[in-house]
Scaffold this motif. Structure first.
Motif, short mmCIF file in Angstrom:
data_model
loop_
_atom_site.label_atom_id
_atom_site.label_comp_id
_atom_site.label_asym_id
_atom_site.label_seq_id
_atom_site.Cartn_x
_atom_site.Cartn_y
_atom_site.Cartn_z
N GLY A 24 0.75 -1.19 -0.01
CA GLY A 24 -0.01 -0.15 -0.18
C GLY A 24 0.82 1.24 0.06
O GLY A 24 0.08 2.40 -0.35
N ASP A 25 2.22 1.03 0.29
CA ASP A 25 3.30 2.31 0.18
C ASP A 25 3.77 2.16 -1.58
O ASP A 25 3.45 1.37 -2.03
CB ASP A 25 4.04 1.98 1.27
N LYS A 59 4.59 6.73 2.38
CA LYS A 59 3.76 5.79 3.20
C LYS A 59 2.40 6.00 2.82
O LYS A 59 1.75 7.37 2.61
CB LYS A 59 3.90 6.44 4.66
N GLY A 60 1.51 4.97 2.56
CA GLY A 60 0.14 5.15 2.46
C GLY A 60 -0.26 5.58 1.18
O GLY A 60 -1.76 6.09 1.03
#
Lengths: 336, 336, 336, 336
Positions: free
Chosen positions: C75-76, C231-232
């Motif tokens: 997901g990163d 991130k994310g």
């Protein structure tokens, strides 16, 4: 019974669908007795006659016609029922051809390798036993294959003022090269121009699925076609019907698009015939359907989508019962 | 007779070919009794269970295995004879799935249109009469279709250290989704890693050619496989043999490349079996061959090239007679 | 500044993405100095070293890595900024390779023609003038071509437990072989497994669009990469950014599907960046976009969809400004 | 200087290449001043004029011509030098069109999803600043794009008695939709029928690579073409020349075949021009060549293979210096 016989003189063959005047006019309901020449225009007469030398581009894949069907207008459908398809000679020819076929680079799938060897095979046909004899060119291997006569090419004048080489299959029909086009089958072709202008050619005593080397057991045919006209009913892509099945065709590249076109047409046709919604018809065709490969060697590839009528409930009666009617007409025909 | 039974617990299923330790070791000559779960991992239990909601990527298309065959080394061939394939439940499920199937945009054939509706169909299976009942979701239309149980997925660990999702067919086998893989058939798979590491899954009570909507009549299976090892004989692409036919497969995109691979393998195999040179074998396969469509919906498409053994002269005896030997072994097996 | 240098020993190269433990761990913000070997694993040392003889399948296209990036989770997105790409030798090699390349039959586009001749070319590299010298093997023709160093291969471990040969490009990156992947460019790769596990290889001193013969000016590289972690923020397919452009990639067969994937991603990305609805973004990309060809020779083909940031209004600031930040970091790096 | 002006009346446009009598005869060396209508036949006059409603199949993509060039015979080549291409109005139109474009199912890539919304965009053209203004239909986003006027369609009558819709590109030219066909460029077209019968249409004020949504900035054009005839020199596929580059084109499906055709032609042409053998030319084009995408939306897709003349040694002088000669002729032309 209205019977018309037509055997073209050499200069009367056509090499395109579209762009050509009719060779004759027919009334719907006519039984048409035809002679068709082989895809080599009859010029291959021995295994030493290499097609690339004895044939002359673009005089390949001659078709007999086109025929004008009286009353046919854009938006109608021609129904051509193949009563019989009979080899006109006691032998057939096959060959490789430079840069043609599925297992070679071509003018389109262009590679820098030299072409495959061009080689010709003669098949002796035993019409009584309905077998064709394969004989290796290099060695003694021989085997008898069952005959299954068919026409590789049938079509009408295309839409939009186009004229297409007879070697190309598309929405107007053309060189679909499907083994499903045998005697007992009715072909439905959407009319694009006044009279429809259909033509037939490219007889095969037998063909493998996909016609992988590019040619089948090519032979001249004496063929009988019963002709009907369905007014006011359009047909987007050629469709076929035999006693037990309905079939849609698609011709395109890549091959999955030929598959998509044929399956899409069969799904939407199934909706019309059964009243199923699109998703339910998609599901039914997905599980009940077959997908016979036509050709994987021509300028477009051809796939057939096929479903048994018995899986469509009462929905298998199509084109106002034309197939059954033509079957009856054919049964009354006692031959040339 | 060496019989092994294996029913995986939920966490024992595999979702890749390669990259996974064996669940068991088998000696060549073993009869293996397997349970396989359906492609939805058993999570679709009503028509309201939409696969995109109840299934969890990548836990799709579970396979049972992999099994290590003792003595199998790269360059060998595994022969898996499917003795029986029996639905393990009295029903099967089918569905559309967002962005999957031949008549929709997909993640690869990427379009901007919204996905088709996701819809689930239940088929009741009558194992005695061997029929499956289609029931429209929208309306009363229903029809019985003959069952023809098969496995969509069978394969070994791939070459070159690869691990592939079970949904992908390629040279190692995988999700070929060909209707030819039914009981009575022997599958030949080239060994790429020690032990071969074969696995089986994705049972279909029936499937249309091409699996156009993306799923068949998906059901868990009780399946019996007789396992042999052919030492020192490589197999480039999965091959199948039934009592009457030899078959090569190809899996690729576009679909014509799947066709090319399968036909190329059948031509070169025919050369080996008959002594014909390449051109003569090309010609024979071109006229005698069939080309059943496997799938036109998965991440690679699959085609089968098929020829009757009787057309190969004495050349139809392959893999040291493994099929006949496994047929005999299967005939001695009296069932679980 | 955190600088890590890594030069693999011969047995440390990787030949797959996935299925391999990390060779090292990096913190985000690290500058990584790498040595990468050429696609021939350094085994071609003269024009008489035919790759099919001196190389050993599957030890082709070695990559340096994989590297574990601390904190990277599914997901990163990894951001890899190529600070510099410098040929490590004063020459490069190119070759034809049997059944590989766009203008020959291959294992997939299987034909029965003999393969093309295998031939090797040596290019002398003048690093000062940044030119590479083409010298015909057959004759005296010679010409200087401008160098434009790039990496053909960059990627992460794939999703779904897969491991893929480094020669295959797909959603995880891999052997995209796009000329856009030069120094000054940031590559964004979606993380599928903990640590991301990226690797880099296949340096080219120069490449034509499509890499039509199958190889470029293959050479070992000293390459500096600045590594960041976003991130994310997921990334569906590899994306690239240079000072002026945003780029999406797609890798698939047939080539139009690679085009579709890349354009689809650029359209949906444009929606996010500009607030345009899908149709308006489709229109803007249709008129403002470019479509540089990556490769048309590998096991998947690659296309790039590219748009100038200035056409996106204020919408060209992506991935939290990672490119600009990495540009600054690179500017502070004074070299090995 | 021989100057001919031609502005067709509405009924004089052509919608096929082939199958149509010439609208005029020209001597080689003529400067031809043309008006071409846009691909919508001028019927889209506001963003509310949806093409599927205001246009009438097959009256799409009108071309101006065909023109008979005196002395042109099969085996010759027409050289058409585009002196200038000037938008004839102060605005252009673009649109989506149901089942047309790269990111939608089409009649060929047939899917069951509903078509995308049909939407029209107006671009205001500032001929002084040479910019076109994109304006979102849904929202305020707007951006200026540089104009780069070109013709999507140029071709001659096809070989083999064919007539093709102007929307289809193939060996005769047609709707290639390449951005390379701008002012300053010479197009070479092989002559298939007496007089050649060339025509020109489908002006674009600008186009993205691949024309992904299916239309560009469509506008009527005032275009000046200098016409030459190269006797006895055939041209297999359309070729282009600008001051610095030679280009070959290929049009086919799938897209890799368009790439193959164009690269194959450039390789064999390079052999002729440089004396290199096939492998050496393949290598040179592989490293020095570019591959601009033409269209990925039409009935055939188009790719261009491009190489700088300076990389061909003295080999860049083609077609008897026609480009330079036409450049000089153009420089003497002082405009309408």
């Amino acid at each position: 019974m209205n019977i018309v016989s037509y055997r073209p003189s050499p200069e009367e063959y056509s090499y395109t669908f579209g762009g050509r005047a009719a060779v004759g006019k027919l009334r719907p309901g006519t039984i048409l007795e035809l002679f068709t020449e082989d895809c080599f225009a009859g010029r291959v007469k021995s295994v030493d006659d290499l097609p690339s030398q004895v044939c002359e581009f673009p005089y390949l894949n001659p078709v007999t016609g086109p025929f004008h069907v009286e009353g046919a207008e854009p938006g109608d459908t021609l129904a051509l029922h193949f009563v019989s398809i009979t080899p006109a000679r006691d032998h057939a020819w096959s060959s490789t051809f430079p840069l043609f076929g599925a297992l070679t680079g071509t003018h389109t799938t262009a590679t820098l390798q030299p072409p495959l060897e061009e080689r010709v095979w003669r098949y002796d046909l035993d019409l009584d036993r309905q077998v064709a004899r394969y004989q290796a060119r290099n060695g003694d291997f021989t085997v008898a294959l069952p005959m299954d006569p068919m026409h590789g090419t049938v079509g009408v004048a295309p839409a939009a003022g186009e004229a297409r080489m007879t070697i190309t299959p598309d929405a107007h029909g053309g060189n679909m090269d499907t083994t499903e086009l045998r005697a007992g089958v009715t072909v439905y072709l959407g009319v694009n121009v006044e009279g429809g202008l259909f033509a037939v050619g490219d007889g095969h005593a037998r063909q493998g699925e996909g016609e992988v080397c590019g040619t089948a057991l090519e032979c001249a045919m004496n063929t009988v076609v019963a002709v009907e006209l369905i007014k006011g009913v359009p047909t987007p892509w050629p469709r076929l019907e035999d006693d037990d099945h309905l079939m849609s065709t698609g011709s395109a590249r890549p091959l999955e698009d030929a598959y998509r076109i044929s399956q899409h047409d069969l799904v939407t046709w199934t909706c019309e015939l059964t009243g199923l919604d699109t998703l339910d018809a998609y599901q039914l065709v997905s599980q009940a359907g077959q997908a016979p490969v036509g050709n994987v060697c021509d300028t477009n590839y051809t796939m057939v989508a096929k479903v048994a009528k018995r899986y469509l409930g009462g929905g298998g009666d199509v084109y106002e019962g034309a197939h059954a009617r033509l079957r009856r007409l054919a049964s009354e025909y006692t031959g040339p």
